[in-house]
Design a protein around this motif. Structure first.
Motif, PDB file in Angstrom:
ATOM      1  N   SER A 160       0.833  -1.211   0.000  1.00  0.00           N
ATOM      2  CA  SER A 160       0.000   0.000   0.000  1.00  0.00           C
ATOM      3  C   SER A 160       0.864   1.256   0.000  1.00  0.00           C
ATOM      4  O   SER A 160       0.550   2.233  -0.676  1.00  0.00           O
ATOM      5  CB  SER A 160      -0.920  -0.008   1.227  1.00  0.00           C
ATOM      6  OG  SER A 160      -1.678   1.185   1.301  1.00  0.00           O
ATOM      7  N   ARG A 161       1.972   1.224   0.746  1.00  0.00           N
ATOM      8  CA  ARG A 161       2.848   2.403   0.787  1.00  0.00           C
ATOM      9  C   ARG A 161       3.484   2.667  -0.579  1.00  0.00           C
ATOM     10  O   ARG A 161       3.526   3.807  -1.047  1.00  0.00           O
ATOM     11  CB  ARG A 161       3.950   2.196   1.822  1.00  0.00           C
ATOM     12  CG  ARG A 161       3.458   2.171   3.255  1.00  0.00           C
ATOM     13  CD  ARG A 161       4.611   2.258   4.220  1.00  0.00           C
ATOM     14  NE  ARG A 161       4.191   2.036   5.608  1.00  0.00           N
ATOM     15  CZ  ARG A 161       4.886   2.430   6.658  1.00  0.00           C
ATOM     16  NH1 ARG A 161       6.031   3.046   6.485  1.00  0.00           N
ATOM     17  NH2 ARG A 161       4.457   2.184   7.881  1.00  0.00           N
ATOM     18  N   VAL A 215       2.204   6.356  -2.919  1.00  0.00           N
ATOM     19  CA  VAL A 215       3.002   7.079  -3.926  1.00  0.00           C
ATOM     20  C   VAL A 215       2.087   7.721  -4.966  1.00  0.00           C
ATOM     21  O   VAL A 215       2.349   8.835  -5.437  1.00  0.00           O
ATOM     22  CB  VAL A 215       4.021   6.137  -4.590  1.00  0.00           C
ATOM     23  CG1 VAL A 215       4.710   6.821  -5.763  1.00  0.00           C
ATOM     24  CG2 VAL A 215       5.073   5.698  -3.577  1.00  0.00           C
ATOM     25  N   ASP A 216       0.982   7.052  -5.320  1.00  0.00           N
ATOM     26  CA  ASP A 216       0.021   7.645  -6.251  1.00  0.00           C
ATOM     27  C   ASP A 216      -0.600   8.907  -5.665  1.00  0.00           C
ATOM     28  O   ASP A 216      -0.762   9.926  -6.358  1.00  0.00           O
ATOM     29  CB  ASP A 216      -1.077   6.632  -6.597  1.00  0.00           C
ATOM     30  CG  ASP A 216      -0.609   5.601  -7.616  1.00  0.00           C
ATOM     31  OD1 ASP A 216       0.391   5.875  -8.316  1.00  0.00           O
ATOM     32  OD2 ASP A 216      -1.238   4.536  -7.713  1.00  0.00           O
ATOM     33  N   GLN A 217      -0.971   8.860  -4.393  1.00  0.00           N
ATOM     34  CA  GLN A 217      -1.522  10.042  -3.724  1.00  0.00           C
ATOM     35  C   GLN A 217      -0.478  11.163  -3.677  1.00  0.00           C
ATOM     36  O   GLN A 217      -0.797  12.339  -3.877  1.00  0.00           O
ATOM     37  CB  GLN A 217      -1.961   9.686  -2.305  1.00  0.00           C
ATOM     38  CG  GLN A 217      -3.164   8.761  -2.232  1.00  0.00           C
ATOM     39  CD  GLN A 217      -4.462   9.467  -2.559  1.00  0.00           C
ATOM     40  OE1 GLN A 217      -4.597  10.667  -2.361  1.00  0.00           O
ATOM     41  NE2 GLN A 217      -5.413   8.731  -3.086  1.00  0.00           N
ATOM     42  N   PHE A 218       0.732  10.797  -3.419  1.00  0.00           N
ATOM     43  CA  PHE A 218       1.832  11.763  -3.399  1.00  0.00           C
ATOM     44  C   PHE A 218       1.991  12.415  -4.768  1.00  0.00           C
ATOM     45  O   PHE A 218       2.182  13.629  -4.880  1.00  0.00           O
ATOM     46  CB  PHE A 218       3.117  11.033  -2.979  1.00  0.00           C
ATOM     47  CG  PHE A 218       4.369  11.872  -3.057  1.00  0.00           C
ATOM     48  CD1 PHE A 218       4.381  13.199  -2.658  1.00  0.00           C
ATOM     49  CD2 PHE A 218       5.556  11.320  -3.535  1.00  0.00           C
ATOM     50  CE1 PHE A 218       5.544  13.964  -2.729  1.00  0.00           C
ATOM     51  CE2 PHE A 218       6.713  12.072  -3.607  1.00  0.00           C
ATOM     52  CZ  PHE A 218       6.705  13.394  -3.213  1.00  0.00           C
ATOM     53  N   ALA A 219       1.876  11.623  -5.842  1.00  0.00           N
ATOM     54  CA  ALA A 219       2.000  12.148  -7.207  1.00  0.00           C
ATOM     55  C   ALA A 219       0.904  13.164  -7.510  1.00  0.00           C
ATOM     56  O   ALA A 219       1.163  14.230  -8.091  1.00  0.00           O
ATOM     57  CB  ALA A 219       1.940  11.001  -8.218  1.00  0.00           C
ATOM     58  N   ASP A 220      -0.329  12.839  -7.096  1.00  0.00           N
ATOM     59  CA  ASP A 220      -1.456  13.759  -7.348  1.00  0.00           C
ATOM     60  C   ASP A 220      -1.220  15.101  -6.654  1.00  0.00           C
ATOM     61  O   ASP A 220      -1.431  16.165  -7.244  1.00  0.00           O
ATOM     62  CB  ASP A 220      -2.762  13.136  -6.849  1.00  0.00           C
ATOM     63  CG  ASP A 220      -3.174  11.920  -7.679  1.00  0.00           C
ATOM     64  OD1 ASP A 220      -2.679  11.788  -8.813  1.00  0.00           O
ATOM     65  OD2 ASP A 220      -3.968  11.105  -7.178  1.00  0.00           O
ATOM     66  N   GLY A 221      -0.795  15.046  -5.399  1.00  0.00           N
ATOM     67  CA  GLY A 221      -0.561  16.290  -4.657  1.00  0.00           C
ATOM     68  C   GLY A 221       0.596  17.085  -5.215  1.00  0.00           C
ATOM     69  O   GLY A 221       0.534  18.312  -5.315  1.00  0.00           O
ATOM     70  N   SER A 265      -4.216   7.459   5.650  1.00  0.00           N
ATOM     71  CA  SER A 265      -3.214   6.648   4.946  1.00  0.00           C
ATOM     72  C   SER A 265      -2.859   5.394   5.738  1.00  0.00           C
ATOM     73  O   SER A 265      -2.735   4.307   5.176  1.00  0.00           O
ATOM     74  CB  SER A 265      -1.948   7.471   4.691  1.00  0.00           C
ATOM     75  OG  SER A 265      -2.213   8.556   3.843  1.00  0.00           O
ATOM     76  N   GLU A 266      -2.676   5.555   7.055  1.00  0.00           N
ATOM     77  CA  GLU A 266      -2.331   4.408   7.893  1.00  0.00           C
ATOM     78  C   GLU A 266      -3.455   3.366   7.881  1.00  0.00           C
ATOM     79  O   GLU A 266      -3.194   2.159   7.773  1.00  0.00           O
ATOM     80  CB  GLU A 266      -2.060   4.869   9.326  1.00  0.00           C
ATOM     81  CG  GLU A 266      -0.787   5.703   9.464  1.00  0.00           C
ATOM     82  CD  GLU A 266      -0.627   6.284  10.859  1.00  0.00           C
ATOM     83  OE1 GLU A 266      -1.547   6.078  11.692  1.00  0.00           O
ATOM     84  OE2 GLU A 266       0.395   6.954  11.107  1.00  0.00           O
ATOM     85  N   THR A 267      -4.689   3.826   7.986  1.00  0.00           N
ATOM     86  CA  THR A 267      -5.822   2.899   8.014  1.00  0.00           C
ATOM     87  C   THR A 267      -6.004   2.234   6.659  1.00  0.00           C
ATOM     88  O   THR A 267      -6.359   1.056   6.582  1.00  0.00           O
ATOM     89  CB  THR A 267      -7.113   3.648   8.423  1.00  0.00           C
ATOM     90  OG1 THR A 267      -6.862   4.409   9.605  1.00  0.00           O
ATOM     91  CG2 THR A 267      -8.243   2.672   8.683  1.00  0.00           C
ATOM     92  N   ALA A 300       1.433  13.503   3.933  1.00  0.00           N
ATOM     93  CA  ALA A 300       1.165  12.374   4.832  1.00  0.00           C
ATOM     94  C   ALA A 300       1.530  11.054   4.158  1.00  0.00           C
ATOM     95  O   ALA A 300       2.116  10.159   4.784  1.00  0.00           O
ATOM     96  CB  ALA A 300      -0.310  12.378   5.240  1.00  0.00           C
ATOM     97  N   CYS A 301       1.197  10.932   2.864  1.00  0.00           N
ATOM     98  CA  CYS A 301       1.525   9.704   2.122  1.00  0.00           C
ATOM     99  C   CYS A 301       3.031   9.601   1.889  1.00  0.00           C
ATOM    100  O   CYS A 301       3.619   8.523   2.004  1.00  0.00           O
ATOM    101  CB  CYS A 301       0.779   9.687   0.784  1.00  0.00           C
ATOM    102  SG  CYS A 301      -1.015   9.535   0.945  1.00  0.00           S
ATOM    103  N   ALA A 302       3.649  10.742   1.541  1.00  0.00           N
ATOM    104  CA  ALA A 302       5.097  10.731   1.284  1.00  0.00           C
ATOM    105  C   ALA A 302       5.859  10.342   2.544  1.00  0.00           C
ATOM    106  O   ALA A 302       6.869   9.629   2.473  1.00  0.00           O
ATOM    107  CB  ALA A 302       5.548  12.107   0.797  1.00  0.00           C
ATOM    108  N   ALA A 303       5.394  10.792   3.711  1.00  0.00           N
ATOM    109  CA  ALA A 303       6.074  10.469   4.965  1.00  0.00           C
ATOM    110  C   ALA A 303       6.110   8.957   5.191  1.00  0.00           C
ATOM    111  O   ALA A 303       7.107   8.401   5.656  1.00  0.00           O
ATOM    112  CB  ALA A 303       5.378  11.159   6.140  1.00  0.00           C
ATOM    113  N   ARG A 304       5.021   8.262   4.818  1.00  0.00           N
ATOM    114  CA  ARG A 304       4.972   6.808   4.984  1.00  0.00           C
ATOM    115  C   ARG A 304       5.935   6.111   4.026  1.00  0.00           C
ATOM    116  O   ARG A 304       6.548   5.094   4.370  1.00  0.00           O
ATOM    117  CB  ARG A 304       3.538   6.310   4.764  1.00  0.00           C
ATOM    118  CG  ARG A 304       2.620   6.595   5.922  1.00  0.00           C
ATOM    119  CD  ARG A 304       1.146   6.429   5.573  1.00  0.00           C
ATOM    120  NE  ARG A 304       0.847   5.227   4.857  1.00  0.00           N
ATOM    121  CZ  ARG A 304       0.718   4.003   5.394  1.00  0.00           C
ATOM    122  NH1 ARG A 304       0.910   3.855   6.697  1.00  0.00           N
ATOM    123  NH2 ARG A 304       0.421   2.964   4.659  1.00  0.00           N
TER     124      ARG A 304
END
Length: 581
Positions: free
Chosen positions: A123-124, A129-135, A194-196, A312-316
Motif C-alpha cells: 500500500s505504501r 506514492v500515487d496520492q503523493f503524485a497527485d498532490g 493513509s495508515e488505516t 502524509a503519504c510521502a512520509a509513509r
C-alpha cells in the motif's frame, strides 16, 4: 522540527536534480502571469477610449486589439509548455521515489519484512506514492502560478493606486490564517487515513492469499467484522479529512469576496472624488487584478489540502526508504571459491526479540558430505538454524564458519549460492516452467533443464501441460497443485547441484509414491554433499549421519537413528508417537 517540514525537505532534496526543469517551469509561469496581468491594462485603456456615444477612438482600439490577442495566445502556449514540464518533473520524482522504495525493500533485513504486513508495505509503495503524485502535480500546476500571480498583481496594483492596494493587503492575512488553521487539521486526518488504508490493504491481501484457510475454518464472519471495523474507521477519517478540506475554499472565498467588494467601493469613490485622476478604465483594471489576486488564494487553499494528503503519504513512503538496510558485506569480505562442506557453529546465540532467548550456546561441527537431520517440536529453533546458516539473520553472539571462514566475512552472494534450498513453502514467479526451473542457472541448456526435471520426477506432469516447458504459470505457480509446485522447486535445485543442501520438509506436499522416488533422487543428490534436513516425519531421516534433537533452542540429543532409539530419550518418544502402531 515537525514531521510535515521534514517531509517537505526530503521532497525538495529530490527536486534538486531537476533544477533546470524547475527553472524553466518558474520562468514560463512568470511570463504567463506577466502576460495575463498585462491584458487588463490593455482592456482598461480600451475602456478609457470609449467616452460616450460618438466619442469612441476606434483607431486606437484597433491598435490595442492585436496586442491583447498576442498576449492571450502567447500566455496559453507558455502555460501548455509549463504543464508539460510540470508533468515531467512530477512523474520523474515519483519514478525515483518508487524506485528508491523498491530498492530499499530488496535490501531490507528479513526481520523487517517478518514484522510488517506485506499488504501494508505494498500500500505504501503503490497507493501512497500515487496520492503523493497527485498532490505534487497539483502543487506544481497551481502553487507556482498562484504565488507569482499574487506577487505580480500586488506590484501592478501598487503602481496604479497604492491607497486602494493597501485595502487588499490588509485583508489578505485573514485568508492566510484560516488556510493555515485548516491545513494543520487536514494533515493529521490524512495521516490517519493513509495508515488505516494500509491496514485495510494488508487485511485484503491476507484474506485473498489464505482464502482456503478462511473457508476451511469458517472464519468469514470474523473477517467481515474485522474488515467492517477498519472500513468504519477509514470512512470516519475520510469524512473528517473531507470536512476540514472542504471548508477551506468557502472560507477563503468569503474573505476574498470582502476584498473584491472593498476594492470596488473604494475605487468607485476614488473615481468620483479624484477629478478624473483615477479613471473608470483603471477601476476596471484594478477590479480585474483584485479578482486575479484573490483567485490564487482559493486555488492555493485547495492545493494546501492536497499537499497535506501528499505529505502524509510521502512520509509513509520515506519511512521505508530511510529504514536501516541489512548489514552490508564488509569491505574485506571474500568470496567462497572451493566449498567442500565444512560447517562449524561455535557458541551460537540468537533470539528474534531481546526479551525471549531462543538459541543459546549452540555448537555443531559438520564434515564434508555429512547428512545432518534436525528434529524437534514446533518452535524449538529448527528453521531458525537454517536462517542463520544462510545468513538471513545474523547471530547475536558466537560464529558460524564455512570452510574455516566466518560467514560474516564472506559475501552473501557466494555463501547463498553454495546452498541449494527446498522449503516447505514453495515459491514460483510468473513466467514459463522453463524459466522457473532455470532461475538459479539462467545459462542452463534445454537438455540440462529436462534432465533436472526428470531427476525430480517433474518431467511427466510438465509434458502433460498445454505448452510443456513453455507453459506460462501465474504468480506463485497459480494453476499447479502444491505437490507439482514443490517438484519444480526440487528440479531447480537438481539443476544447480550446489555443494551444500538445505531441505526443510522438502517432500511435505508430495504423495507417498512420488516421495519414495524423490527420496532416491535426494539420496543421489546428497551423495558427497553436506546436507541439512529439517523433518517432522522421522521416517525421512533414518539414514542421516547425525540427528540433532532440539528443544527450546538447545541440542538435547544427537547421534544416529539406532543410537537415539536405544537411549529411550526424547527422540524415541517422538519416533514412537509416529510409529506406535
Amino acid at each position: 522540527m515537525n514531521k510535515p517540514k521534514k517531509t517537505s525537505q526530503k521532497i525538495l532534496y529530490r527536486l534538486k536534480r531537476y533544477r533546470l526543469l524547475l527553472a524553466a517551469s518558474i520562468l514560463f509561469a512568470t511570463i504567463t502571469v506577466g502576460l495575463s496581468l498585462y491584458v487588463p491594462i490593455l482592456v482598461g485603456r480600451c475602456i478609457d477610449l470609449i467616452l460616450g456615444p460618438g466619442q469612441v477612438d476606434f483607431p486606437a482600439i484597433y491598435r490595442l486589439l492585436p496586442l491583447i490577442l498576442i498576449s492571450v495566445g502567447a500566455g496559453a502556449i507558455l502555460q501548455w509548455l509549463m504543464n508539460i514540464i510540470n508533468n515531467r518533473i512530477t512523474f520523474q520524482v515519483i519514478r525515483d521515489v518508487r524506485g528508491e522504495a523498491f530498492e530499499k525493500i530488496e535490501s531490507l533485513p528479513l526481520k523487517y519484512l517478518d514484522a510488517h504486513a506485506h499488504g501494508e508495505i505494498v500500500s505504501r509503495v503503490i497507493a501512497d506514492v500515487d496520492q503523493f503524485a497527485d498532490g505534487l502535480l497539483l502543487g506544481f500546476t497551481q502553487l507556482f502560478t498562484g504565488v507569482i500571480t499574487i506577487l505580480g498583481t500586488l506590484l501592478f496594483m501598487f503602481s496604479i493606486n497604492w491607497r486602494i492596494a493597501w485595502v487588499v493587503v490588509l485583508l489578505t492575512p485573514i485568508s492566510l490564517l484560516v488556510a493555515r488553521f485548516i491545513a494543520r487539521k487536514t494533515y493529521y486526518m490524512f495521516q490517519l487515513q493513509s495508515e488505516t488504508r494500509g491496514q485495510q490493504t494488508s487485511l485484503i491481501d491476507e484474506m485473498i492469499q489464505h482464502q482456503k484457510v478462511v473457508q476451511a475454518f469458517s472464519h468469514q464472519e470474523e473477517n467481515l467484522h474485522q474488515f467492517d471495523e477498519i472500513n468504519e474507521r477509514l470512512a470516519e477519517y475520510y469524512q473528517k479529512a473531507t470536512f476540514f478540506s472542504s471548508i477551506t475554499n468557502p472560507a477563503t472565498r468569503f474573505i476574498n469576496s470582502m476584498v473584491y467588494a472593498g476594492v470596488g467601493l473604494v475605487g468607485a469613490l476614488s473615481c468620483i472624488g479624484m477629478g478624473g485622476v483615477f479613471t473608470v478604465g483603471q477601476l476596471a483594471c484594478f477590479l480585474s487584478y483584485a479578482s486575479q489576486y484573490t483567485k490564487p488564494f482559493n486555488e492555493i487553499s485547495g492545493v494546501i489540502t492536497e499537499l497535506q494528503n501528499a505529505l502524509a503519504c510521502a512520509a509513509r513512503v520515506f519511512e521505508i526508504i530511510e529504514e536501516e538496510p541489512q548489514t552490508p558485506d564488509s569491505a574485506s569480505a571474500v568470496s567462497l571459491e572451493t566449498v567442500q562442506g565444512n560447517v562449524t557453529l561455535n557458541q551460537v546465540a540468537f533470539s528474534y526479540t531481546p526479551t525471549k532467548r531462543l538459541i543459546e550456546n549452540f555448537n555443531l561441527s559438520v564434515a564434508p558430505g555429512q547428512r545432518i537431520a534436525i528434529v524437534g517440536p514446533t518452535g524449538c529453533g529448527k528453521t531458525t538454524i537454517i536462517n542463520l546458516l544462510m545468513r538471513f539473520y545474523d547471530v547475536d553472539s558466537g560464529s558460524i564458519q564455512v570452510e574455516g571462514k566466518d560467514i560474516r566475512e564472506v559475501t552473501r552472494q557466494s555463501l547463498r549460492s553454495s546452498y541449494g534450498m527446498v522449503l516447505q513453502d514453495t515459491w514460483l514467479r510468473s513466467g514459463t516452467i522453463r524459466e522457473n526451473i532455470a532461475m538459479g542457472k539462467p545459462q542452463a541448456t534445454d537438455q540440462e533443464i529436462v534432465n533436472a526435471a526428470k531427476t525430480a520426477h517433474a518431467h511427466s506432469f510438465i509434458k502433460r501441460l498445454p505448452q510443456g516447458y513453455d507453459t506460462l504459470i501465474g504468480q506463485d505457480g497459480g494453476g499447479l497443485s502444491q505437490g507439482q509446485k514443490q517438484l519444480l522447486c526440487i528440479a531447480r535445485v537438481m539443476l544447480c547441484q550446489p555443494p551444500m543442501l538445505i531441505l526443510d520438509e522438502a517432500t511435505s506436499s508430495i504423495d507417498t509414491r512420488t516421495e519414495l522416488k524423490i527420496q532416491n533422487a535426494f539420496a543421489w543428490l546428497m551423495e558427497g554433499r553436506t546436507s541439512f534436513i529439517v523433518a517432522h516425519r522421522l521416517s525421512t531421516i533414518r539414514e542421516a549421519d547425525v540427528i540433532l534433537v532440539m528443544q527450546e533452542g538447545n541440542i538435547i540429543e544427537q547421534g544416529r537413528h539406532e543410537e537415539l532409539l536405544k537411549q529411550q530419550g526424547f527422540y524415541a518418544q517422538l519416533y514412537n508417537s509416529q510409529f506406535s502402531a
